[in-house]
Design an enzyme around this catalytic site. Structure first.
Site, short mmCIF file in Angstrom:
data_model
loop_
_atom_site.label_atom_id
_atom_site.label_comp_id
_atom_site.label_asym_id
_atom_site.label_seq_id
_atom_site.Cartn_x
_atom_site.Cartn_y
_atom_site.Cartn_z
N LYS A 14 13.66 2.74 16.56
CA LYS A 14 13.45 1.77 15.47
C LYS A 14 13.53 2.45 14.11
CE LYS A 14 9.26 0.70 16.81
NZ LYS A 14 9.05 1.62 17.94
N ARG A 89 2.92 -6.30 15.95
CA ARG A 89 2.79 -5.57 17.22
C ARG A 89 2.17 -6.44 18.31
NH1 ARG A 89 4.35 -0.44 15.50
NH2 ARG A 89 3.56 1.10 16.91
N ARG A 128 11.23 14.99 19.29
CA ARG A 128 11.34 14.49 17.91
C ARG A 128 10.72 15.45 16.89
NH1 ARG A 128 9.30 8.61 16.62
NH2 ARG A 128 7.43 9.35 17.69
N ARG A 162 4.89 14.86 14.70
CA ARG A 162 3.78 13.91 14.51
C ARG A 162 2.60 14.26 15.41
NH1 ARG A 162 6.57 8.06 14.54
NH2 ARG A 162 4.72 7.63 15.79
N ARG A 173 0.40 4.76 23.96
CA ARG A 173 1.24 3.88 23.12
C ARG A 173 2.16 3.03 23.98
NH1 ARG A 173 3.25 8.69 19.73
NH2 ARG A 173 4.96 7.40 18.98
P1 AP5 Z 1 12.60 7.04 16.42
O1 AP5 Z 1 13.64 6.38 15.62
O2 AP5 Z 1 11.62 7.94 15.72
O3 AP5 Z 1 11.83 5.95 17.34
P2 AP5 Z 1 10.78 4.82 16.97
O4 AP5 Z 1 11.13 3.64 17.78
O5 AP5 Z 1 10.70 4.64 15.48
O6 AP5 Z 1 9.47 5.48 17.56
P3 AP5 Z 1 8.00 5.62 17.02
O7 AP5 Z 1 7.33 6.63 17.91
O8 AP5 Z 1 7.97 5.89 15.54
O9 AP5 Z 1 7.42 4.23 17.31
P4 AP5 Z 1 5.95 3.84 17.37
O10 AP5 Z 1 6.04 2.38 17.46
O11 AP5 Z 1 5.16 4.52 18.44
O12 AP5 Z 1 5.34 4.46 16.03
P5 AP5 Z 1 4.91 3.82 14.63
O13 AP5 Z 1 5.16 4.82 13.61
O14 AP5 Z 1 5.45 2.44 14.46
O15 AP5 Z 1 13.33 7.87 17.59
C1 AP5 Z 1 12.59 8.67 18.50
C2 AP5 Z 1 13.37 9.96 18.78
O16 AP5 Z 1 14.57 9.65 19.52
C3 AP5 Z 1 13.84 10.71 17.52
O17 AP5 Z 1 13.74 12.09 17.75
C4 AP5 Z 1 15.31 10.29 17.34
O18 AP5 Z 1 16.09 11.33 16.73
C5 AP5 Z 1 15.75 10.04 18.80
N1 AP5 Z 1 16.69 8.94 18.92
C6 AP5 Z 1 16.69 7.76 18.24
N2 AP5 Z 1 17.70 6.97 18.68
C7 AP5 Z 1 18.33 7.65 19.67
C8 AP5 Z 1 19.45 7.35 20.53
N3 AP5 Z 1 20.11 6.18 20.46
N4 AP5 Z 1 19.82 8.28 21.44
C9 AP5 Z 1 19.15 9.49 21.54
N5 AP5 Z 1 18.11 9.82 20.74
C10 AP5 Z 1 17.70 8.92 19.83
O19 AP5 Z 1 3.34 3.64 14.88
C11 AP5 Z 1 2.50 4.76 15.00
C12 AP5 Z 1 1.05 4.28 15.14
O20 AP5 Z 1 0.65 3.56 13.95
C13 AP5 Z 1 0.78 3.28 16.29
O21 AP5 Z 1 0.56 3.94 17.52
C14 AP5 Z 1 -0.47 2.56 15.76
O22 AP5 Z 1 -1.64 3.35 15.94
C15 AP5 Z 1 -0.19 2.46 14.27
N6 AP5 Z 1 0.51 1.19 13.92
C16 AP5 Z 1 1.75 1.07 13.42
N7 AP5 Z 1 2.08 -0.22 13.24
C17 AP5 Z 1 1.00 -0.94 13.65
C18 AP5 Z 1 0.72 -2.33 13.74
N8 AP5 Z 1 1.62 -3.26 13.35
N9 AP5 Z 1 -0.48 -2.72 14.23
C19 AP5 Z 1 -1.39 -1.82 14.60
N10 AP5 Z 1 -1.21 -0.49 14.56
C20 AP5 Z 1 -0.01 -0.03 14.08
#
Ligand code: AP5
Length: 222
Positions: A14, A89, A128, A162, A173
């Protein structure tokens, strides 16, 4: 003006894709995860409260993320369209978001739902790392920097991982995602907004697919 949601499990791409699409379309991306990580770094009141939830892989309370979104989405640069990454979410966040957008005379046009198996996601997350200066996301297995230890984007040589990218937190997660995603998917499917994205494809192939879908809304583009 097109308003887009990116949803999908952790590690599904994402952040990678929303940054690319936002640059292509010249609209802002709002990532609740990114905003929360900045608050943690600043040791603000929100950051101190959110830190333990995030590090253990749990969702931060709805009211906190809803406030973040409400403050950001009402800023002028979102009037020309926006991408929301990682929000909503769960169903209650989605319902509050619908009401919020209605009160601002806005609505969501497209929801991209990234799909991938847990095993692939675990590997992606374990590889990552990101640039400490500009936030560009890399992967030691799938997307290394072109030149060793130099950011492709800003040439910095400072990188970071991270704190929530440890195995225990990632498992939590994923569990949270599987518990909450179904209702969310149903909600957006019912409203004919959902586009399933095969997140196992390559980064350029997924970007191409997203642009193809967005171009189906010519009257919405700048
Ligand atoms: P990346 O693009 O970083 O993936 P992502 O989907 O953004 O993964 P996240 O881990 O950031 O998602 P998340 O939902 O757990 O975290 P968030 O920050 O939202 O890609 C991942 C890796 O794969 C990278 O190394 C990339 O290079 C590689 N890659 C990408 N595409 C690829 C492909 N096609 N092929 C091969 N490799 C690829 O949330 C973090 C925390 O914040 C949550 O756990 C929660 O505690 C809190 N939080 C955030 N939003 C909320 C909410 N709305 N409500 C409550 N708590 C929240």
């Amino acid at each position: 003006m097109i308003n887009i949601i990116f949803m999908g499990p952790p590690g599904s791409g994402k952040g990678t894709q929303s940054a690319m699409l936002a640059a292509e379309m010249k609209i802002p991306t709002i990532s609740t995860g990114e905003v929360l990580r900045k608050e943690v770094e600043l040791q603000s009141e929100i950051g101190v409260m959110a830190k333990d939830y995030m590090n253990s892989g749990k969702l931060v309370p709805d009211e906190v993320v809803v406030d973040i979104i409400r403050n950001r989405i009402s800023q002028a640069d979102c009037n020309g369209g926006f991408i929301v990454d990682g929000f909503p979410r769960n169903l209650s966040q989605a319902i509050i978001f619908d009401q919020m957008l209605e009160s601002l005379n806005k609505k969501i046009d497209v929801v991209f739902d990234f799909e991938a198996e847990d095993e692939v996601l675990l590997k992606r997350i374990s590889g990552r790392f990101s640039c400490s200066a500009c936030g560009a996301i890399y992967n030691s297995y799938f997307k290394p920097t072109k030149q060793e230890e130099v950011c492709d984007n800003c040439k910095s040589n400072q990188f970071e991982s991270r704190p929530d990218d440890n195995r225990l937190s990632v498992k939590k997660r994923l569990q949270v995602y599987h518990e909450t995603a179904e209702n969310l998917i149903e909600h957006y499917k019912k409203n004919n907004l959902l586009y399933s994205i095969d997140a196992l494809k390559s980064v350029p192939s997924i970007s191409g697919r997203l642009i193809e879908i967005v171009q189906k809304f010519p009257n919405k583009l700048k």
